[in-house]
Design a protein around this motif. Structure first.
Motif, PDB file in Angstrom:
ATOM      1  N   LEU A 237       0.824  -1.213   0.000  1.00  7.31           N
ATOM      2  CA  LEU A 237       0.000   0.000   0.000  1.00  7.31           C
ATOM      3  C   LEU A 237       0.859   1.263   0.000  1.00  7.31           C
ATOM      4  O   LEU A 237       0.581   2.229   0.728  1.00  7.31           O
ATOM      5  CB  LEU A 237      -0.942   0.015   1.221  1.00  7.31           C
ATOM      6  CG  LEU A 237      -1.942  -1.145   1.326  1.00  7.31           C
ATOM      7  CD1 LEU A 237      -2.752  -1.016   2.608  1.00  7.31           C
ATOM      8  CD2 LEU A 237      -2.858  -1.157   0.112  1.00  7.31           C
ATOM      9  N   VAL A 238       1.902   1.276  -0.802  1.00  9.44           N
ATOM     10  CA  VAL A 238       2.788   2.439  -0.872  1.00  9.44           C
ATOM     11  C   VAL A 238       2.068   3.566  -1.600  1.00  9.44           C
ATOM     12  O   VAL A 238       1.591   3.402  -2.727  1.00  9.44           O
ATOM     13  CB  VAL A 238       4.100   2.096  -1.585  1.00  9.44           C
ATOM     14  CG1 VAL A 238       4.990   3.329  -1.696  1.00  9.44           C
ATOM     15  CG2 VAL A 238       4.820   0.976  -0.850  1.00  9.44           C
ATOM     16  N   GLN A 239       1.976   4.715  -0.936  1.00 11.92           N
ATOM     17  CA  GLN A 239       1.321   5.889  -1.527  1.00 11.92           C
ATOM     18  C   GLN A 239       2.305   7.055  -1.501  1.00 11.92           C
ATOM     19  O   GLN A 239       2.977   7.269  -0.509  1.00 11.92           O
ATOM     20  CB  GLN A 239       0.069   6.303  -0.749  1.00 11.92           C
ATOM     21  CG  GLN A 239      -0.577   5.268   0.061  1.00 11.92           C
ATOM     22  CD  GLN A 239      -1.707   5.771   0.936  1.00 11.92           C
ATOM     23  OE1 GLN A 239      -2.069   6.944   0.954  1.00 11.92           O
ATOM     24  NE2 GLN A 239      -2.261   4.868   1.698  1.00 11.92           N
ATOM     25  N   SER A 240       2.345   7.790  -2.593  1.00 14.79           N
ATOM     26  CA  SER A 240       3.216   8.968  -2.666  1.00 14.79           C
ATOM     27  C   SER A 240       2.447  10.095  -3.333  1.00 14.79           C
ATOM     28  O   SER A 240       1.734   9.875  -4.311  1.00 14.79           O
ATOM     29  CB  SER A 240       4.482   8.666  -3.477  1.00 14.79           C
ATOM     30  OG  SER A 240       5.223   7.628  -2.893  1.00 14.79           O
ATOM     31  N   ARG A 241       2.621  11.283  -2.777  1.00 16.93           N
ATOM     32  CA  ARG A 241       1.986  12.440  -3.400  1.00 16.93           C
ATOM     33  C   ARG A 241       2.726  13.714  -3.008  1.00 16.93           C
ATOM     34  O   ARG A 241       3.380  13.767  -1.966  1.00 16.93           O
ATOM     35  CB  ARG A 241       0.519  12.542  -3.006  1.00 16.93           C
ATOM     36  CG  ARG A 241       0.241  12.761  -1.535  1.00 16.93           C
ATOM     37  CD  ARG A 241      -1.258  12.979  -1.320  1.00 16.93           C
ATOM     38  NE  ARG A 241      -1.628  13.164   0.063  1.00 16.93           N
ATOM     39  CZ  ARG A 241      -1.916  12.179   0.892  1.00 16.93           C
ATOM     40  NH1 ARG A 241      -1.861  10.933   0.479  1.00 16.93           N
ATOM     41  NH2 ARG A 241      -2.265  12.435   2.143  1.00 16.93           N
ATOM     42  N   PRO A 242       2.625  14.736  -3.868  1.00 14.50           N
ATOM     43  CA  PRO A 242       3.252  16.016  -3.516  1.00 14.50           C
ATOM     44  C   PRO A 242       2.529  16.655  -2.346  1.00 14.50           C
ATOM     45  O   PRO A 242       1.315  16.512  -2.195  1.00 14.50           O
ATOM     46  CB  PRO A 242       3.114  16.844  -4.800  1.00 14.50           C
ATOM     47  CG  PRO A 242       1.976  16.231  -5.542  1.00 14.50           C
ATOM     48  CD  PRO A 242       1.987  14.776  -5.192  1.00 14.50           C
ATOM     49  N   CYS A 243       3.286  17.352  -1.525  1.00 14.68           N
ATOM     50  CA  CYS A 243       2.736  17.989  -0.319  1.00 14.68           C
ATOM     51  C   CYS A 243       3.217  19.443  -0.294  1.00 14.68           C
ATOM     52  O   CYS A 243       4.314  19.728   0.206  1.00 14.68           O
ATOM     53  CB  CYS A 243       3.198  17.226   0.912  1.00 14.68           C
ATOM     54  SG  CYS A 243       2.493  17.801   2.467  1.00 14.68           S
ATOM     55  N   PRO A 244       2.440  20.376  -0.854  1.00 13.79           N
ATOM     56  CA  PRO A 244       2.872  21.780  -0.853  1.00 13.79           C
ATOM     57  C   PRO A 244       2.961  22.343   0.553  1.00 13.79           C
ATOM     58  O   PRO A 244       2.028  22.219   1.336  1.00 13.79           O
ATOM     59  CB  PRO A 244       1.772  22.487  -1.658  1.00 13.79           C
ATOM     60  CG  PRO A 244       1.069  21.410  -2.416  1.00 13.79           C
ATOM     61  CD  PRO A 244       1.149  20.193  -1.548  1.00 13.79           C
ATOM     62  N   GLU A 245       4.110  22.926   0.867  1.00 10.77           N
ATOM     63  CA  GLU A 245       4.332  23.522   2.174  1.00 10.77           C
ATOM     64  C   GLU A 245       5.134  24.804   2.007  1.00 10.77           C
ATOM     65  O   GLU A 245       5.583  25.131   0.912  1.00 10.77           O
ATOM     66  CB  GLU A 245       5.080  22.549   3.093  1.00 10.77           C
ATOM     67  CG  GLU A 245       4.273  21.350   3.540  1.00 10.77           C
ATOM     68  CD  GLU A 245       3.049  21.738   4.348  1.00 10.77           C
ATOM     69  OE1 GLU A 245       3.005  22.871   4.866  1.00 10.77           O
ATOM     70  OE2 GLU A 245       2.125  20.909   4.459  1.00 10.77           O
ATOM     71  N   ALA A 246       5.308  25.545   3.102  1.00  5.81           N
ATOM     72  CA  ALA A 246       6.156  26.718   3.068  1.00  5.81           C
ATOM     73  C   ALA A 246       7.540  26.308   2.596  1.00  5.81           C
ATOM     74  O   ALA A 246       8.124  25.366   3.102  1.00  5.81           O
ATOM     75  CB  ALA A 246       6.241  27.344   4.465  1.00  5.81           C
ATOM     76  N   GLY A 247       8.056  26.997   1.600  1.00  4.53           N
ATOM     77  CA  GLY A 247       9.366  26.657   1.067  1.00  4.53           C
ATOM     78  C   GLY A 247       9.301  25.826  -0.189  1.00  4.53           C
ATOM     79  O   GLY A 247      10.304  25.673  -0.871  1.00  4.53           O
ATOM     80  N   GLY A 248       8.153  25.254  -0.530  1.00  2.57           N
ATOM     81  CA  GLY A 248       8.075  24.488  -1.764  1.00  2.57           C
ATOM     82  C   GLY A 248       7.197  23.268  -1.629  1.00  2.57           C
ATOM     83  O   GLY A 248       6.414  23.128  -0.695  1.00  2.57           O
ATOM     84  N   ILE A 249       7.358  22.367  -2.598  1.00  2.00           N
ATOM     85  CA  ILE A 249       6.573  21.140  -2.631  1.00  2.00           C
ATOM     86  C   ILE A 249       7.422  20.005  -2.076  1.00  2.00           C
ATOM     87  O   ILE A 249       8.504  19.725  -2.585  1.00  2.00           O
ATOM     88  CB  ILE A 249       6.113  20.812  -4.059  1.00  2.00           C
ATOM     89  CG1 ILE A 249       5.272  21.957  -4.619  1.00  2.00           C
ATOM     90  CG2 ILE A 249       5.301  19.520  -4.060  1.00  2.00           C
ATOM     91  CD1 ILE A 249       4.824  21.741  -6.041  1.00  2.00           C
ATOM     92  N   PHE A 250       6.919  19.363  -1.053  1.00  5.97           N
ATOM     93  CA  PHE A 250       7.592  18.222  -0.467  1.00  5.97           C
ATOM     94  C   PHE A 250       6.945  16.939  -0.986  1.00  5.97           C
ATOM     95  O   PHE A 250       5.875  16.978  -1.607  1.00  5.97           O
ATOM     96  CB  PHE A 250       7.503  18.274   1.057  1.00  5.97           C
ATOM     97  CG  PHE A 250       8.356  19.344   1.667  1.00  5.97           C
ATOM     98  CD1 PHE A 250       9.479  19.009   2.401  1.00  5.97           C
ATOM     99  CD2 PHE A 250       8.054  20.685   1.502  1.00  5.97           C
ATOM    100  CE1 PHE A 250      10.289  19.989   2.956  1.00  5.97           C
ATOM    101  CE2 PHE A 250       8.844  21.677   2.046  1.00  5.97           C
ATOM    102  CZ  PHE A 250       9.968  21.325   2.778  1.00  5.97           C
ATOM    103  N   SER A 251       7.603  15.829  -0.742  1.00 12.35           N
ATOM    104  CA  SER A 251       7.049  14.524  -1.117  1.00 12.35           C
ATOM    105  C   SER A 251       6.620  13.806   0.153  1.00 12.35           C
ATOM    106  O   SER A 251       7.394  13.695   1.108  1.00 12.35           O
ATOM    107  CB  SER A 251       8.105  13.705  -1.860  1.00 12.35           C
ATOM    108  OG  SER A 251       7.591  12.420  -2.184  1.00 12.35           O
ATOM    109  N   LEU A 252       5.382  13.332   0.158  1.00 13.70           N
ATOM    110  CA  LEU A 252       4.843  12.586   1.288  1.00 13.70           C
ATOM    111  C   LEU A 252       4.685  11.127   0.856  1.00 13.70           C
ATOM    112  O   LEU A 252       3.932  10.832  -0.062  1.00 13.70           O
ATOM    113  CB  LEU A 252       3.496  13.162   1.719  1.00 13.70           C
ATOM    114  CG  LEU A 252       2.835  12.524   2.940  1.00 13.70           C
ATOM    115  CD1 LEU A 252       3.671  12.777   4.199  1.00 13.70           C
ATOM    116  CD2 LEU A 252       1.418  13.060   3.125  1.00 13.70           C
TER     117      LEU A 252
END
Length: 344
Positions: free
Chosen positions: A324-339
């Motif tokens: 059940l590996v899930q990955s998605r972009p996570c916009p935060e202060a400073g840019g887009i992180f990977s979750l």
């Protein structure tokens, strides 16, 4: 007479970039000098200079600069900090952002004045991924985490299947302890533990004590790059820490260690800066370089990789046996992180 140039591109982008840099230097200086605190009530430039021991000939111009930036107000009563500036930069503000401003200004912007030299000769000193005397780095990261990121990640974890049954959570390389605080608040029946270097944990202890969470958060001194991780966790969070595995190619081995430390059905959650993949569509919320700008500057200055290659953590999760590996972009202060989230 020769024909003059016609229709040349404007220099606007150059001035926009310069103004962003000026604003960061100004905010860091104002916070360091205590200007925002002193100007919580209106005061004249003269009174401000006299009270804070500043040079009377330049302070009026500096205060006007802060006004143009929207960080101060100017009226007949004098100069006054905006509510937003007080909330962010006042010294007594809980989870204030002044440490982050100092880090961005002092460790990223200021060294760039010799960028050409760095590009020719490499970093001034070799980077040491085990260095733990970076007090400003830890305080700056805490500022960032307090202001929405840690709460958001705790909410993402709370939405995972089976999260209501979590009783033991590990904050891997948890440093400042802010993510642990929000995990403890989100999961009141769980024990939260922070694993990091002993002297780094001293920073976490201060935050845990300040928020009266000593009975909820425990401390595990160690180095997850070479030390074993205790077993039996329901969830392990690794937030902006696995980049320290990159120089020696240790991401796969650390992910396997995390897998072994989780109970069956447990979850591994990773949040990291990452390079965008070629197939990733641009985001209208963040410029194309928003993923990695600060990390790339840090890599230039240190000679050490700071941003996670796209998909690396998720690939390592699959190779280690996670489902059940899930990955998605996570916009935060400073840019887009990977979750990245995966279940054992």
């Amino acid at each position: 007479m020769k024909t003059l140039p016609h229709g040349l591109l404007s220099t606007t982008p150059l001035f926009v970039s310069m103004r962003h840099a000026v604003c960061l230097h100004a905010l860091a200086a104002a916070a360091e000098l205590g200007l925002f605190d002193f100007l919580a009530v209106p005061r004249s430039a003269e009174d401000t200079a006299a009270a804070l021991g500043l040079h009377a000939s330049v302070i009026p111009y500096f205060l006007e600069l802060l006004v143009l930036m929207g960080a101060m107000r100017h009226s007949a009563a004098g100069y006054q900090s905006t509510p937003e500036s007080l909330e962010l930069y006042a010294r007594e503000t809980p989870a204030g952002a002044s440490p982050l401003a100092r880090v961005l200004q002092g460790q990223l912007l200021a060294p760039l004045h010799r960028l050409g030299e760095r590009l020719r000769n490499g970093p001034a000193t070799a980077a040491d991924p085990t260095r733990t005397d970076n007090r400003d780095d830890i305080a700056g990261a805490a500022s960032w985490a307090f202001r929405g990121v840690a709460e958001k990640v705790a909410g993402e974890i709370a939405a995972l299947p089976g999260a209501g049954n979590f009783r033991r959570i590990l904050d891997l390389g948890g440093g400042h302890g802010v993510f642990s605080l929000y995990l403890a608040q989100t999961f009141p029946r769980a024990r939260v533990e922070i694993l990091d270097f002993p002297d780094v944990l001293e920073h976490a202890r201060r935050h845990i004590a300040a928020w009266e969470a000593e009975d909820r958060v425990a401390f595990l001194p160690g180095n997850y790059l070479c030390d074993p991780i205790p077993e039996g966790y329901d969830c392990i969070l690794a937030s902006c820490t696995l980049n320290f595995c990159l120089p020696q190619g240790q991401v796969p081995s650390v992910v396997r260690t995390v897998y072994n430390a989780l109970r069956p059905g447990g979850w591994f959650v990773g949040l990291h800066d990452s390079f965008p993949s070629a197939a990733e569509p641009p985001s209208p919320r963040v410029p194309p370089w928003g993923h990695t700008l600060e990390c790339l500057v840090g890599s230039i200055l240190s000679g050490m990789p700071m941003a996670m290659p796209a998909g690396l953590i998720a690939d390592c999760m699959r190779q280690s046996g996670f489902s059940l590996v899930q990955s998605r972009p996570c916009p935060e202060a400073g840019g887009i992180f990977s979750l990245d989230m995966a279940q054992k």
